[in-house]
Every structure is written in structure tokens, then in C-alpha cells.
Write a protein that holds these residues in place. Structure first.
Motif, PDB file in Angstrom:
ATOM      1  N   MET A  41       0.828  -1.207   0.000  1.00 23.00           N
ATOM      2  CA  MET A  41       0.000   0.000   0.000  1.00 23.00           C
ATOM      3  C   MET A  41       0.863   1.257   0.000  1.00 23.00           C
ATOM      4  SD  MET A  41      -3.118  -0.688  -0.313  1.00 23.00           S
ATOM      5  CE  MET A  41      -4.397  -1.921  -0.037  1.00 23.00           C
ATOM      6  N   VAL A  51      -4.850   5.786  -3.481  1.00 21.53           N
ATOM      7  CA  VAL A  51      -5.339   4.934  -2.395  1.00 21.53           C
ATOM      8  C   VAL A  51      -5.374   5.760  -1.120  1.00 21.53           C
ATOM      9  CG1 VAL A  51      -4.881   2.897  -0.982  1.00 21.53           C
ATOM     10  CG2 VAL A  51      -4.471   2.824  -3.451  1.00 21.53           C
ATOM     11  N   GLY A  53      -6.313   5.672   3.192  1.00 22.18           N
ATOM     12  CA  GLY A  53      -6.493   4.780   4.328  1.00 22.18           C
ATOM     13  C   GLY A  53      -5.202   4.550   5.062  1.00 22.18           C
ATOM     14  N   SER A  54      -5.289   3.651   6.028  1.00 28.53           N
ATOM     15  CA  SER A  54      -4.110   3.349   6.842  1.00 28.53           C
ATOM     16  C   SER A  54      -4.300   2.010   7.525  1.00 28.53           C
ATOM     17  CB  SER A  54      -3.899   4.452   7.896  1.00 28.53           C
ATOM     18  OG  SER A  54      -5.024   4.527   8.760  1.00 28.53           O
ATOM     19  N   TYR A  59      -8.398   0.409   3.487  1.00 30.31           N
ATOM     20  CA  TYR A  59      -7.939   1.154   2.325  1.00 30.31           C
ATOM     21  C   TYR A  59      -9.056   1.271   1.297  1.00 30.31           C
ATOM     22  CZ  TYR A  59      -3.357   0.284   4.347  1.00 30.31           C
ATOM     23  OH  TYR A  59      -2.278   0.231   5.206  1.00 30.31           O
TER      24      TYR A  59
END
Length: 227
Positions: A41, A51, A53-54, A59
């Protein structure tokens, strides 16, 4: 799985799901560790793939991102070409010809090693000429009516050879080899019905279009069909 293939699969999964997906889900799917997914990622984000998110949250791929076309792996190529060969055998001449052109286009676009895989593919459907003429149904009128949302007038013969005239809203075609079924909203029965194409004695397109209505759509039919 090569890392490049894994990154492609991750982006493809995020694109199809259109929801936040946890690293653990992707790790299970791709048979790698969550730590590997976190690294992937980070690499995707650094390379400009949108992308968000974390770790621990999930994500999400922002809408509007398109991947390069025809980046198939070997199994996907086999499934695609085998499916097209079945289409060549079990559909009308126009669709069969389109399937043949699609195979040629795929072969022209994929890398050489995948083109060799297609040439050596040992998955076949019976030649069209060997299919019983009873099952060589011209699906063209139905496909066009589905695409254009055109009402059809059909003369249908049931199991007991009783004929009825029906006005139907065609929604989709279902292949139950070797039978073809038309999924439709029947105005006579005011309900969903399926009609075997080989039992439709006559079909006529009416100069009347229909709009999707709640409770009468293909999605509604499929929901009931899967119950």
C-alpha cells in the motif's frame, strides 16, 4: 505470485469493492502477510495510485482511477478465451463472429508468452456445426431488445403445447446449456417469468420502450432467482 501481479490484484480488488478494505482481507485473499500488504500500500501511494487509508482502518481507492487494459494473468486469460470459445459454439452467428474477433484482439494485445498460452490452450467447446440445430437460437432480437429496453410481443408454447401471446419486458438472457432462457417481466402475469427461446414460436419488437421500475428490474429478478 510476482510482486507486480500482486499490486495489480490489490488495485483491482479495491476498484471492484468500492469500500474500505482491511489489510487482513487482502492478505488472506493473496496468501501473504498483512505486513506485506502494508508495504504494498505504501508503494502504491508513493507511485501515485489514489489509495486512501491506513493500517487498522482499511484502504479505499478513490473513484475515477483506471488501470491499463488487458493486464491479465495466465488463469484469467484461460478463463476469458475458453468463455469466448463457448460463445462461438452456443450463440447466434453475429455473436459468434464477435467472440472470434475478441479472441484475435486479446491475442494481439497480450505479451508473447501469454499469446503462446492461448495458442496452446487445451480447453475447447464443440464446433458450432456439431451443435444440434434445435439449440442454434438466434439471440440477436432478444439481445437488442434488452439493450434498447424494447417491449417484445411473443407467441409462447408451454410444455403441453398450449400457445399464448405475451407482452414482455426483456431483462436478460440465461444460458442453461443447451437451453437459452429469456428473463422478463410478463405483463400478462404481472410478474417475472422465464421463457425458453426454443419454445418461442414468434417474436416481434414493439415500438414501445420501457423504463426500469422498482420491483421489476433485472436486479429484482436476480434477487428472487437466487432465493
Amino acid at each position: 505470485m510476482r510482486r507486480a501481479d500482486r499490486l495489480f490484484r490489490i488495485v483491482d480488488e479495491l476498484r471492484r469493492r468500492r469500500r474500505a478494505t482491511r489489510a487482513s482481507e487482502l492478505a488472506t485473499l493473496l496468501e501473504v502477510s498483512s505486513r506485506t500488504i502494508y508495504r504494498d500500500m505504501a508503494d502504491l501511494m508513493a507511485s501515485g495510485v489514489p489509495v486512501e487509508g491506513s493500517a487498522g482502518v482499511g484502504y479505499l481507492l478513490r473513484p475515477g482511477y483506471h488501470m491499463p487494459p488487458l493486464m491479465f494473468d495466465a488463469d484469467e486469460i484461460e478463463a476469458l478465451v475458453f468463455g469466448l470459445r463457448i460463445v462461438q459454439s452456443w450463440t447466434d452467428p453475429a455473436m459468434a463472429e464477435a467472440a472470434g474477433r475478441a479472441v484475435d484482439r486479446v491475442r494481439a494485445a497480450v505479451p508473447e508468452q501469454l499469446d503462446r498460452r492461448i495458442a496452446d490452450l487445451a480447453l475447447f467447446a464443440p464446433p458450432r456445426q456439431s451443435v444440434d440445430p434445435e439449440y442454434r437460437i438466434d439471440t440477436g432480437p432478444y439481445r437488442r431488445a434488452i439493450r434498447d429496453r424494447q417491449v417484445l410481443q411473443i407467441l409462447y408454447e408451454d410444455e403441453s403445447a398450449q400457445r399464448t401471446e405475451r407482452r414482455v419486458r426483456p431483462l436478460g438472457l440465461l444460458f442453461y446449456g443447451p437451453k437459452w432462457l429469456l428473463a422478463a417481466w410478463c405483463e400478462l402475469r404481472q410478474d417475472f417469468r422465464t421463457f425458453r427461446l426454443d419454445r418461442i414460436a414468434a417474436v416481434q419488437s414493439i415500438d414501445e420502450r420501457f423504463r426500469p421500475e422498482p420491483g421489476r428490474t433485472l436486479a429484482d429478478f436476480l434477487d428472487r432467482w437466487s432465493e
